[in-house]
Design an enzyme around this catalytic site. Structure first.
Site, PDB file in Angstrom:
ATOM      1  N   VAL A   1     -18.454  -1.530  53.582  1.00  0.00           N
ATOM      2  CA  VAL A   1     -17.377  -1.487  52.585  1.00  0.00           C
ATOM      3  C   VAL A   1     -18.001  -2.039  51.304  1.00  0.00           C
ATOM      4  O   VAL A   1     -18.777  -2.970  51.364  1.00  0.00           O
ATOM      5  CB  VAL A   1     -16.151  -2.311  53.004  1.00  0.00           C
ATOM      6  N   CYS A   2     -17.699  -1.433  50.169  1.00  0.00           N
ATOM      7  CA  CYS A   2     -18.486  -1.748  48.975  1.00  0.00           C
ATOM      8  C   CYS A   2     -17.667  -1.605  47.703  1.00  0.00           C
ATOM      9  O   CYS A   2     -16.576  -1.068  47.716  1.00  0.00           O
ATOM     10  CB  CYS A   2     -19.640  -0.770  48.802  1.00  0.00           C
ATOM     11  N   THR A   3     -18.248  -2.070  46.600  1.00  0.00           N
ATOM     12  CA  THR A   3     -17.724  -1.771  45.271  1.00  0.00           C
ATOM     13  C   THR A   3     -18.885  -1.212  44.447  1.00  0.00           C
ATOM     14  O   THR A   3     -19.936  -1.839  44.395  1.00  0.00           O
ATOM     15  CB  THR A   3     -17.193  -3.046  44.585  1.00  0.00           C
TER      16      THR A   3
ATOM     17  N   ASN B   1     -13.489   1.851  48.576  1.00  0.00           N
ATOM     18  CA  ASN B   1     -13.565   2.657  49.796  1.00  0.00           C
ATOM     19  C   ASN B   1     -12.315   3.512  50.012  1.00  0.00           C
ATOM     20  O   ASN B   1     -11.965   3.817  51.147  1.00  0.00           O
ATOM     21  CB  ASN B   1     -13.809   1.762  51.017  1.00  0.00           C
TER      22      ASN B   1
ATOM     23  N   ARG C   1      -9.602  -4.013  46.320  1.00  0.00           N
ATOM     24  CA  ARG C   1     -10.617  -4.540  45.414  1.00  0.00           C
ATOM     25  C   ARG C   1     -10.637  -3.714  44.135  1.00  0.00           C
ATOM     26  O   ARG C   1     -11.193  -4.118  43.129  1.00  0.00           O
ATOM     27  CB  ARG C   1     -12.002  -4.506  46.085  1.00  0.00           C
TER      28      ARG C   1
END
Ligand code: NAG
Ligand code: NAG
Ligand code: NAG
Ligand code: NAG
Ligand code: NAG
Length: 310
Positions: free
Chosen positions: A57-59, A235, A248
């Site tokens: 999971v990322c930004t 995501n 986020r």
């Protein structure tokens, strides 16, 4: 578990080395080489390489400053649900990965072709730059048509398509412009859905490609005419609300909006990615890339308490 357990048990001794043979060149050879060199069993190296396709999971964000320079930043968050250490308030796997973060420089004839931030022993690419041409990151896209199901079907030999992080590596190696990279990322058949976040080397070149296995569902681009000076992906599909327990995107966009295009820089981008919850207990590294200077820098992260698990 009823469906898969007997299969795994039955093939326990041969299924993973078998998988190594199924991977395309040069990934298969590299994985075998890593196993040989490290003494880690081949099956474990294969699993290590496949895991990222499922649990990241990322930004990621590509932004254009007022002078038309493109900046690309990302947090790589990994290890969700893979063991929470109650005493240390940390994710077991995320902690173990941090010492494995490396910056790699891929060369041909002693010249840099592309660079990436990686985990040692992992042959795909989640974060990379082709200096002076483009920057690229990949974020996981959770979807019914993919993830575990796609990968299990692939193990059983019922699915074709390319591993997502092998495609990003191939693009970093082979594509010679933003447009060429964009086309390959949008059109190559994949094993599972994904988001590709691509930045180019001139004004307006920044996009999020939302992928299903077979095609590009949507491309959102930087558009100076619409005052859209950045594109940002976590995501979730950008046209839908994010999952309420994992938003986020809104705080990240609020940070970007408050920073303004006039003040965006590598250091303000780092500030945004250091703000909770973009920084959380899963964050293993932050990478910042500047295409015009061919620069990639990365930081191993720690999120001081109080800090959200994700
Ligand atoms: C908890 O964190 C400390 C300091 O970071 C570390 O030395 C220790 O090994 C960790 N304990 C476990 C069980 O991971
Ligand atoms: C490759 O480049 C480095 C500096 O970038 C230089 O020190 C080295 O001698 C070169 N090697 C060869 C084989 O040309
Ligand atoms: C941007 O990329 C294109 C395609 O590779 C290249 O021709 C051009 O020189 C690059 N521009 C800059 C400013 O680096
Ligand atoms: C940020 O600005 C964009 C463009 O003006 C706007 O669409 C978006 O709603 C803003 N988001 C937040 C969280 O402030
Ligand atoms: C932009 O940066 C300047 C100088 O650091 C600062 O004075 C100004 O308040 C900043 N603007 C915004 C909108 O943050």
């Amino acid at each position: 578990s009823k469906r898969w357990a007997p299969l795994i048990a039955e093939r326990k001794n041969d299924v993973r080395p078998l998988m190594a043979d199924t991977l395309p060149s040069p990934f298969s050879e590299e994985i075998k080489g890593i196993a040989d060199a490290s003494g880690v069993p081949l099956g474990e190296v294969v699993l290590f390489n496949i895991f990222y396709e499922v649990f990241t999971v990322c930004t990621s964000v590509v932004a254009e400053d007022s002078k038309g320079n493109l900046l690309h930043g990302r947090n790589l968050d990994f290890g969700l649900f893979l063991g929470w250490d109650v005493k240390n308030k940390s994710w077991t796997i995320s902690e173990k990965l941090k010492p494995l973060v490396v910056n790699l420089d891929f060369k041909k004839n002693n010249q840099t072709v592309f660079k990436s931030t990686n985990f040692a022993g992992y042959v795909g690419m989640l974060t990379g730059i082709k200096p002076h041409m483009f920057t690229l990151t990949m974020n996981e896209r959770f979807s019914l048509d993919g993830g575990y199901i796609g990968i299990l079907e692939w193990i059983l030999g019922q699915r074709d398509g390319m591993w997502m992080s092998f495609l990003t590596r191939t693009v970093l190696e082979k594509a010679n412009s933003y447009e060429e990279a964009k086309k390959l990322l949008a059109e190559t058949k994949l094993l599972a859905p994904a988001y590709f976040i691509l930045g180019g080397n001139q004004t307006g070149q920044g996009c999020i490609i939302t992928r299903s296995r077979t095609l590009s569902i949507d491309v959102l681009e930087i558009d100076p005419k619409l005052d859209r000076w950045y594109v940002l992906e976590t995501n979730y599909d950008h046209w839908k609300e994010p999952f309420f327990l994992d938003d986020r995107r809104t705080p990240a966009m609020r940070c970007m909006n408050q920073t303004t295009q006039t003040n965006i820089s590598v250091s303000t981008l780092y500030d945004m990615l250091s703000t909770k919850p973009m920084l959380n207990k899963l964050t293993t590294y932050t990478t910042l890339m500047q295409v015009s200077e061919g620069k990639l820098e990365s930081y191993i992260r720690d999120c001081p308490n109080p800090c959200m698990p994700w």
